[in-house]
Design a protein around this motif. Structure first.
Motif, PDB file in Angstrom:
ATOM      1  N   GLU A  30       0.949  -1.522  -0.536  1.00 36.95           N
ATOM      2  CA  GLU A  30      -0.325  -0.234   0.201  1.00 36.95           C
ATOM      3  C   GLU A  30       0.977   1.074  -0.190  1.00 36.95           C
ATOM      4  N   LEU A  37       2.271   2.203  -3.303  1.00 38.02           N
ATOM      5  CA  LEU A  37       1.059   2.357  -3.989  1.00 38.02           C
ATOM      6  C   LEU A  37       0.720   3.717  -4.228  1.00 38.02           C
ATOM      7  N   LEU A  38       1.163   4.105  -2.682  1.00 36.76           N
ATOM      8  CA  LEU A  38       1.234   5.694  -2.282  1.00 36.76           C
ATOM      9  C   LEU A  38       2.289   6.437  -3.024  1.00 36.76           C
ATOM     10  N   ARG A  87       4.082   5.852  -5.509  1.00 41.63           N
ATOM     11  CA  ARG A  87       3.399   6.164  -7.261  1.00 41.63           C
ATOM     12  C   ARG A  87       2.526   7.355  -7.300  1.00 41.63           C
ATOM     13  N   SER A  88       1.486   7.354  -6.543  1.00 40.73           N
ATOM     14  CA  SER A  88       0.036   8.359  -6.285  1.00 40.73           C
ATOM     15  C   SER A  88       1.263   9.489  -6.190  1.00 40.73           C
ATOM     16  N   VAL A  89       2.231  10.063  -5.867  1.00 40.90           N
ATOM     17  CA  VAL A  89       2.907  11.268  -5.122  1.00 40.90           C
ATOM     18  C   VAL A  89       3.953  11.419  -6.398  1.00 40.90           C
ATOM     19  N   LEU A  90       3.967  10.626  -6.625  1.00 42.42           N
ATOM     20  CA  LEU A  90       5.435  10.331  -7.596  1.00 42.42           C
ATOM     21  C   LEU A  90       6.883   9.850  -7.257  1.00 42.42           C
ATOM     22  N   ILE A  93      -1.241  20.873   4.956  1.00 32.75           N
ATOM     23  CA  ILE A  93      -0.114  21.227   3.615  1.00 32.75           C
ATOM     24  C   ILE A  93       0.059  21.874   3.203  1.00 32.75           C
ATOM     25  N   GLU A 108      10.109  19.996  -4.007  1.00 29.67           N
ATOM     26  CA  GLU A 108       8.828  19.096  -4.357  1.00 29.67           C
ATOM     27  C   GLU A 108       9.474  17.815  -3.570  1.00 29.67           C
ATOM     28  N   ARG A 115       7.809  18.166  -0.261  1.00 29.29           N
ATOM     29  CA  ARG A 115       5.810  18.491  -0.821  1.00 29.29           C
ATOM     30  C   ARG A 115       5.534  16.847  -0.650  1.00 29.29           C
ATOM     31  N   LYS A 116       5.727  15.747  -1.533  1.00 32.78           N
ATOM     32  CA  LYS A 116       5.451  14.358  -2.143  1.00 32.78           C
ATOM     33  C   LYS A 116       5.484  13.817  -0.511  1.00 32.78           C
ATOM     34  N   ILE A 176       3.018  15.253   1.503  1.00 32.98           N
ATOM     35  CA  ILE A 176       1.491  15.043   1.200  1.00 32.98           C
ATOM     36  C   ILE A 176       1.109  13.471   1.496  1.00 32.98           C
ATOM     37  N   VAL A 227       0.565  13.060   5.023  1.00 37.49           N
ATOM     38  CA  VAL A 227      -1.089  13.031   5.603  1.00 37.49           C
ATOM     39  C   VAL A 227      -1.741  12.315   4.841  1.00 37.49           C
ATOM     40  N   ALA A 228      -1.084  11.548   3.838  1.00 34.45           N
ATOM     41  CA  ALA A 228      -2.375  10.529   3.463  1.00 34.45           C
ATOM     42  C   ALA A 228      -2.123   9.690   4.100  1.00 34.45           C
TER      43      ALA A 228
END
Ligand code: HEM
Ligand code: HEM
Lengths: 193, 193
Positions: free
Chosen positions: A23, A26-27, A29-32, A145, A171, A174-175, A178, A181-182
């Motif tokens: 999991e 995948l997170l 990847r979701s924030v690159l 955030i 950057e 930031r990633k 974020i 927090v997810a």
């Protein structure tokens, strides 16, 4: 690193996270978030390391200036709890260092869940034995955030680093914020997380 | 604006939000959103207006390249639902315009709640009458703040605007998206929102 002297900081001593490594992948990847970001965070840690108290001054100034945020560090009647603010400050500083320097492995994931729960009725106030409101509203966790990512730029820029690298570090920061927090939203959303 | 031709777009026709204007005010303060940001978003709307399809190409490319995201536009068995992707695309484009141009008033707040619910079991799939998975996991909603804010910069920079104004528009965009995701987390967190 003097970690043992940070009141209530329990990295490496908490139960495993219910969140799996898959999991987490995948997170990422979701924030690159990739290996370049990890490397950029290591460099950010070097730049921020000597400025942690200054960063905290800015963030605590922001919280202190906003009654709806200071309320979460206050008694239910609205009296700020100084000892609470101070103890959490120490852990917040360590979090800056951890975000930059720790590998995002099982121990990190476990402490992410601990931080999450410390914002919810499950664990808020317990670590410091204080009487305060029972949880931090999720909407403010998400909203912060913005200030927590925007305000580090000036500090990142204080190093000897060229502008392009300040961008890369920013950057990556930031990633990571974020993504964290997810992760912290898990005990709030439970089945819909 | 041809709004009536956007399938399933119900701005102005939905029930009032449970979120109050006062709560919105506190969220604005939490992300440092002020009148200059409103003005910057208006300018961003001018710059992005003619590029909406290009922005959507990038975002849809990202979703399509990530099976864990494409799954939310697919049947429970994992078959992407083309009509669903296409209908939502129209509303997503309108959302870009709304984010830049609409006043953040009661009608806007009401539609924020509608967008929120359309990501949850309450309303997902119903607007388009499709068979798909029952909700978008909150963690991905939060995580996508990163790509959805990072990728607009190139588009904002395509205008005739000087770099400082691109920065101002980009920061305003970031604040708005973070604030909107905070609003959308309401039906996920309910009592802890
Ligand atoms: C991106 C946003 C945020 C970040 C990065 C963050 C980070 C942290 C960290 C690192 C800790 C200490 C964890 C530990 O115990 O080791 C903490 C605790 C705490 N935070 Fe946050 N936080 C955020 C949002 C908020 C907001 C919006 C509030 C509300 C004012 C808040 C209030 C608190 C409180 C009261 C504690 C102490 C919890 C306890 O009783 O143990 N935080 N936060
Ligand atoms: C910052 C992140 C996100 C933004 C800004 C966003 C924005 C939107 C917007 C504007 C709509 C259309 C609202 C309307 O009906 O008028 C929508 C719908 C939708 N979004 Fe998101 N979204 C985000 C995250 C996600 C994620 C992570 C997924 C998962 C892949 C997702 C999947 C969907 C789906 C499936 C719909 C259609 C819902 C329905 O059945 O009506 N969204 N989103």
């Amino acid at each position: 690193m003097g970690e043992t002297t940070i009141a209530g900081y329990d990295y490496g001593e908490v139960k495993p996270s219910p969140v799996t490594r898959e999991e987490l992948e995948l997170l990422k990847r979701s924030v690159l978030f990739g290996p370049e970001d990890e490397a950029a965070l290591r460099r950010a840690g070097e730049v921020l390391g000597g400025q942690v108290e200054d960063v905290l001054d800015v963030w605590y100034g922001f919280v202190g200036a906003n009654p709806h945020l200071l309320a979460e560090f206050s008694t239910p009647e609205g009296e700020p709890v100084t000892a609470y603010l101070e103890r959490v400050r120490g852990r917040f500083g360590q979090w800056i260092r951890d975000t930059c320097a720790r590998p995002y492995d099982d121990a990190w994931l476990a402490y992410q869940e601990e931080i999450a729960e410390r914002h919810t009725p499950e664990k808020k106030n317990k670590t410091d034995g204080v009487t305060s409101v029972p949880y931090v509203p999720l909407r403010y966790l998400i909203a912060l955030i913005y200030p927590i990512t925007a305000t580090v730029r000036d500090f990142l820029a204080k190093g000897e680093t060229p502008a392009a690298d300040v961008d890369a570090m920013h950057e990556a920061w930031r990633k990571s914020v974020i993504m964290q927090v997810a992760l912290w939203s898990r005990p709030y959303a439970t089945a819909l997380w």
